[in-house]
Design a protein around this motif. Structure first.
Motif, PDB file in Angstrom:
ATOM      1  N   PRO A  55       0.668  -1.265  -0.155  1.00 22.98           N
ATOM      2  CA  PRO A  55       0.084   0.037  -0.048  1.00 22.98           C
ATOM      3  C   PRO A  55       0.927   1.292  -0.006  1.00 22.98           C
ATOM      4  O   PRO A  55       1.903   1.534   0.623  1.00 22.98           O
ATOM      5  N   GLY A  56       0.447   2.216  -0.955  1.00 26.92           N
ATOM      6  CA  GLY A  56       1.181   3.393  -0.710  1.00 26.92           C
ATOM      7  C   GLY A  56       2.170   3.609  -1.906  1.00 26.92           C
ATOM      8  O   GLY A  56       2.951   4.596  -2.285  1.00 26.92           O
ATOM      9  N   THR A  57       2.314   2.420  -3.028  1.00 28.45           N
ATOM     10  CA  THR A  57       3.480   2.672  -3.933  1.00 28.45           C
ATOM     11  C   THR A  57       2.651   2.532  -5.450  1.00 28.45           C
ATOM     12  O   THR A  57       3.489   1.968  -6.160  1.00 28.45           O
ATOM     13  N   ASN A  58       1.668   2.887  -5.450  1.00 35.09           N
ATOM     14  CA  ASN A  58       1.101   3.109  -7.006  1.00 35.09           C
ATOM     15  C   ASN A  58       1.880   3.907  -8.003  1.00 35.09           C
ATOM     16  O   ASN A  58       2.204   3.229  -8.740  1.00 35.09           O
ATOM     17  N   VAL A  59       2.411   4.945  -7.423  1.00 34.22           N
ATOM     18  CA  VAL A  59       3.267   5.806  -8.180  1.00 34.22           C
ATOM     19  C   VAL A  59       4.405   4.987  -8.746  1.00 34.22           C
ATOM     20  O   VAL A  59       5.037   4.973  -9.998  1.00 34.22           O
ATOM     21  N   ALA A  60       5.091   4.113  -7.851  1.00 31.68           N
ATOM     22  CA  ALA A  60       6.246   3.238  -8.056  1.00 31.68           C
ATOM     23  C   ALA A  60       5.954   2.128  -9.263  1.00 31.68           C
ATOM     24  O   ALA A  60       6.796   2.222 -10.375  1.00 31.68           O
ATOM     25  N   GLY A 131      -9.914   3.417  -8.506  1.00 31.88           N
ATOM     26  CA  GLY A 131     -10.818   3.808  -7.220  1.00 31.88           C
ATOM     27  C   GLY A 131     -10.055   4.520  -6.263  1.00 31.88           C
ATOM     28  O   GLY A 131      -9.244   5.279  -6.392  1.00 31.88           O
ATOM     29  N   LEU A 132     -10.599   4.342  -5.044  1.00 34.06           N
ATOM     30  CA  LEU A 132     -10.120   5.132  -3.846  1.00 34.06           C
ATOM     31  C   LEU A 132      -8.845   4.529  -3.456  1.00 34.06           C
ATOM     32  O   LEU A 132      -8.179   5.358  -2.582  1.00 34.06           O
ATOM     33  N   GLY A 133      -8.532   3.365  -3.888  1.00 31.94           N
ATOM     34  CA  GLY A 133      -7.354   2.896  -3.758  1.00 31.94           C
ATOM     35  C   GLY A 133      -6.109   3.304  -4.143  1.00 31.94           C
ATOM     36  O   GLY A 133      -4.839   3.315  -4.281  1.00 31.94           O
ATOM     37  N   VAL A 134      -6.503   4.300  -5.291  1.00 29.35           N
ATOM     38  CA  VAL A 134      -5.560   5.087  -5.832  1.00 29.35           C
ATOM     39  C   VAL A 134      -5.546   6.633  -5.119  1.00 29.35           C
ATOM     40  O   VAL A 134      -4.311   7.208  -5.083  1.00 29.35           O
ATOM     41  N   SER A 138      -1.292   9.853  -0.103  1.00 25.27           N
ATOM     42  CA  SER A 138      -0.458  10.968  -0.117  1.00 25.27           C
ATOM     43  C   SER A 138      -0.037  11.335  -1.735  1.00 25.27           C
ATOM     44  O   SER A 138       0.235  12.669  -1.997  1.00 25.27           O
ATOM     45  N   GLN A 139       0.280  10.566  -2.610  1.00 19.71           N
ATOM     46  CA  GLN A 139       0.634  10.690  -3.764  1.00 19.71           C
ATOM     47  C   GLN A 139      -0.660  10.400  -4.931  1.00 19.71           C
ATOM     48  O   GLN A 139      -0.496   9.941  -5.865  1.00 19.71           O
ATOM     49  N   GLY A 140      -1.844  10.295  -4.430  1.00 20.92           N
ATOM     50  CA  GLY A 140      -3.050   9.991  -5.066  1.00 20.92           C
ATOM     51  C   GLY A 140      -3.286  10.635  -6.287  1.00 20.92           C
ATOM     52  O   GLY A 140      -3.505  10.075  -7.448  1.00 20.92           O
ATOM     53  N   THR A 141      -3.083  11.990  -6.443  1.00 21.96           N
ATOM     54  CA  THR A 141      -3.415  12.911  -7.617  1.00 21.96           C
ATOM     55  C   THR A 141      -2.242  12.433  -8.553  1.00 21.96           C
ATOM     56  O   THR A 141      -2.647  12.396  -9.876  1.00 21.96           O
ATOM     57  N   PHE A 142      -1.074  12.250  -8.188  1.00 25.32           N
ATOM     58  CA  PHE A 142      -0.106  11.850  -9.226  1.00 25.32           C
ATOM     59  C   PHE A 142      -0.180  10.740  -9.724  1.00 25.32           C
ATOM     60  O   PHE A 142      -0.054  10.294 -10.824  1.00 25.32           O
ATOM     61  N   ALA A 143      -0.672   9.728  -8.910  1.00 27.17           N
ATOM     62  CA  ALA A 143      -1.032   8.392  -9.569  1.00 27.17           C
ATOM     63  C   ALA A 143      -2.418   8.439 -10.466  1.00 27.17           C
ATOM     64  O   ALA A 143      -2.151   7.606 -11.610  1.00 27.17           O
ATOM     65  N   VAL A 144      -3.127   9.141 -10.406  1.00 24.05           N
ATOM     66  CA  VAL A 144      -4.397   9.270 -11.391  1.00 24.05           C
ATOM     67  C   VAL A 144      -3.585   9.989 -12.645  1.00 24.05           C
ATOM     68  O   VAL A 144      -4.068   9.495 -13.662  1.00 24.05           O
ATOM     69  N   MET A 145      -2.780  10.928 -12.425  1.00 21.33           N
ATOM     70  CA  MET A 145      -2.229  11.245 -13.634  1.00 21.33           C
ATOM     71  C   MET A 145      -1.304  10.466 -14.350  1.00 21.33           C
ATOM     72  O   MET A 145      -1.226  10.338 -15.457  1.00 21.33           O
ATOM     73  N   GLN A 146      -0.806   9.515 -13.736  1.00 23.07           N
ATOM     74  CA  GLN A 146       0.166   8.524 -14.474  1.00 23.07           C
ATOM     75  C   GLN A 146      -0.685   7.453 -15.197  1.00 23.07           C
ATOM     76  O   GLN A 146      -0.516   6.766 -16.232  1.00 23.07           O
ATOM     77  N   HIS A 388       6.142  12.375 -12.142  1.00 23.79           N
ATOM     78  CA  HIS A 388       6.184  12.361 -10.781  1.00 23.79           C
ATOM     79  C   HIS A 388       7.028  11.079 -10.479  1.00 23.79           C
ATOM     80  O   HIS A 388       6.517  10.012 -10.524  1.00 23.79           O
ATOM     81  N   PRO A 389       8.121  11.383  -9.546  1.00 19.93           N
ATOM     82  CA  PRO A 389       8.550  10.233  -8.792  1.00 19.93           C
ATOM     83  C   PRO A 389       8.156   9.813  -7.577  1.00 19.93           C
ATOM     84  O   PRO A 389       7.365  10.371  -7.080  1.00 19.93           O
ATOM     85  N   PHE A 390       8.422   8.319  -7.349  1.00 21.17           N
ATOM     86  CA  PHE A 390       7.704   7.955  -6.196  1.00 21.17           C
ATOM     87  C   PHE A 390       8.286   8.654  -4.765  1.00 21.17           C
ATOM     88  O   PHE A 390       9.528   8.859  -4.671  1.00 21.17           O
ATOM     89  N   ALA A 391       7.579   8.977  -3.974  1.00 19.43           N
ATOM     90  CA  ALA A 391       7.941   9.479  -2.568  1.00 19.43           C
ATOM     91  C   ALA A 391       7.248   8.793  -1.488  1.00 19.43           C
ATOM     92  O   ALA A 391       5.866   8.455  -1.489  1.00 19.43           O
ATOM     93  N   GLU A 392       8.090   8.430  -0.456  1.00 14.70           N
ATOM     94  CA  GLU A 392       7.578   7.833   0.981  1.00 14.70           C
ATOM     95  C   GLU A 392       6.442   8.496   1.415  1.00 14.70           C
ATOM     96  O   GLU A 392       6.513   9.842   1.682  1.00 14.70           O
ATOM     97  N   THR A 393       5.344   7.989   1.953  1.00 18.19           N
ATOM     98  CA  THR A 393       4.422   8.908   2.657  1.00 18.19           C
ATOM     99  C   THR A 393       4.831   9.124   4.119  1.00 18.19           C
ATOM    100  O   THR A 393       5.710   8.309   4.685  1.00 18.19           O
TER     101      THR A 393
END
Length: 525
Positions: A55-60, A131-134, A138-146, A388-393
């Motif tokens: 959890p939290g690594t969608n961007v990665a 969905g909400l899992g994206v 903390s990087q939710g918007t960036f994951a949607v953009m990806q 957008h790079p991955f950033a830890e929460t």
């Protein structure tokens, strides 16, 4: 029309069962389903590729997917060249990512990511659902953009069988956003910080508007605790049970001079209200719902309201009249007439014109709706790639050492959010309590057996909850719902928010666990 479906951070068989059933049917027929989710959801069982990320690594993981698409030369270069901009700089950043680091961080084998990326990129038509899992990260918007970047990169935009499909968290989130239920936008997504938009609204309504945007929900509670927010009107939301960091929410409500709650039932939030205004359910009022495909649908009253309860629209009209701004009684046909004059993409929508199946906005003045968006162009002209790079929460950076497990929250099929409605139906006989998913190895290491009460503690508080031992979650990951107020799971969740949209990070909570000393809920200040 589609050949590949990717589901990211969503469990539609539980939260969106009609859509979920269709996706399951697709998976059984075509065997080309990608699921990116930390849990072994119902759809994950049918997926050809299940990327069970931390959890939290969608961007990665999404950056890894785009790396392999570029490495294999599978981008739709013709689409990229004609319909997008910013690709060269974006591609340079993607090609420079550290695969070793992102593989270790996400916990997903890079070869599995590669196979999923190739499946998505080589499908004649591929679509995604998220969905909400994206968004609840903390990087939710960036994951949607990806996810949008993936569609741009492969040309999966603007025709049947493709596209980016958000599975909204509630049944009229789309409609509420369309109508400007955000502090920085008015109806029709017009930026209220721009003078021309303020002027448009002022001329239409004949009143002077504030010259600055308001507060989003988390900032309202911060303002209340700081003594800067004096009144709060909550319509149809149980913030005490569903917002993060429950004790903080309660303190904020207690410190607010006037709390008005407009609700169907005496919810946990309504217990802290100074005034409760009785609203009505969807069966007792007429109006519209707008779903995730932009379809505006009529909802028509079938039973009369009980007692003094009124439709939400009428309650607001009554308050406006009391405050000296004369309004006609609420009615869906006249409401849509007003909206059509303010919101450009509602220009041709009328109550009668919606018919049985509704219309998909934008709707022109002659009543023609739009089945497919972005067929030839985008709102901004060309689609834009932004890396957008991955950033830890912050939640894990600050707390992982002392709270080594990650709790993620979700919903079950039988209950909706806080369960204020569904717990008053026979559904409660099917699903009677929140339980904690624990991996068998983790359970054994803590001496926890199936059905045993477990104490889950975060930096904010602790709760006791029944264990459900399952391989549906990986080592170090826990999962639960928040349907029942006797548990109050959001005592655990944090104040960390998405950096752009300020959506709370419900999906990553640092916790520790042990066998409970007694079978009751415990909280702490």
């Amino acid at each position: 029309h589609t050949d590949c479906i990717m589901v990211v951070g969503a469990n539609p068989t539980s939260a969106h069962p009609v859509t979920g059933a269709k996706i399951k049917q697709f998976a059984m027929k075509h065997n080309n389903l990608i699921v990116i989710d930390p849990r072994k959801t119902e759809l994950a069982k049918y997926a050809k590729y299940h990327l069970a990320l931390r959890p939290g690594t969608n961007v990665a993981v999404l950056n890894m997917m785009m790396y392999y698409i570029l490495e294999e030369g599978l981008q739709n270069q013709a689409f990229v060249d004609s319909r997008t901009e910013g690709f060269a700089a974006f591609a340079k950043e993607i090609r420079a990512i550290d695969l070793d680091e992102l593989e270790a961080i996400s916990g997903v084998n890079r070869m599995l990511v590669r196979r999923a990326a190739i499946a998505y990129a080589t499908a004649p038509n591929a679509m995604s659902f998220h969905g909400l899992g994206v968004t609840e990260h903390s990087q939710g918007t960036f994951a949607v953009m990806q996810i949008a970047d993936l569609a741009l990169l492969t040309g999966n935009i603007g025709r049947k069988g493709v596209g980016v499909n958000p599975l909204r968290g509630q049944n009229n989130v789309q409609g509420a956003a369309d109508m400007g239920v955000q502090p920085h936008q008015g109806a029709g997504y017009l930026d209220v910080n721009l003078a021309e938009n303020i002027d448009l609204y002022q001329k239409f309504y004949g009143v002077e508007l504030p010259k600055k945007e308001g507060l989003k929900t988390p900032h309202m509670f911060d303002a209340a605790l700081a003594g800067k927010l004096k009144a709060l009107w909550i319509i149809g939301e149980d913030v005490v049970q569903t917002d993060p960091n429950t004790r903080k929410i309660i303190k904020a409500l207690e410190k607010t001079d006037l709390v008005i709650v407009q609700e169907l039932f005496l919810t946990e939030t309504a217990k802290y209200a100074d005034v409760v205004l009785p609203g009505v359910s969807f069966l007792e009022k007429s109006g519209t719902f707008t779903n995730g495909e932009r379809r505006v649908q009529r909802v028509q009253k079938v039973v009369e309201p009980i007692g003094n309860a009124k439709p939400d629209g009428q309650i607001i009209v009554d308050i406006m009249n009391k405050m000296g701004y004369a309004q006609a009684p609420y009615a869906p046909d006249t409401m849509l007439e007003e909206i059509s004059q303010v919101v450009p993409f509602f220009a041709g929508i009328t109550w009668q014109g919606l018919g049985k199946n509704g219309l998909q906005w934008p709707v022109t003045k002659d009543g023609q709706d739009t089945k497919i968006l972005h067929a030839e162009t985008f709102k901004r002209g060309k689609g834009y790639f932004e890396f957008h790079p991955f950033a830890e929460t912050e939640e894990l950076e600050a707390n992982a050492k002392d709270y080594p497990f990650i709790l993620t929250t979700n919903r079950d099929l039988e209950h909706y959010n806080c369960g204020a409605m569904t717990r008053r139906t026979h559904n409660v006989e099917i699903n009677t309590e929140d339980v904690l998913w624990i991996n068998p190895v983790d359970a054994a290491s803590k001496g926890i057996k199936d059905g045993m009460m477990v104490c889950v503690e975060s930096p904010r508080g602790k709760v006791d909850i029944k264990a459900f031992i399952t391989e549906g979650v990986k080592l170090g990951i826990l999962s639960t719902t928040f349907h029942f107020p006797d548990i109050m799971v959001n005592n655990l969740t944090s104040d960390v928010m998405d950096s752009e949209a300020f959506c709370p990070e419900y999906k990553v909570v640092a916790v520790r666990i042990r066998k409970a000393r007694k079978g009751m809920m415990v909280t702490r200040d």
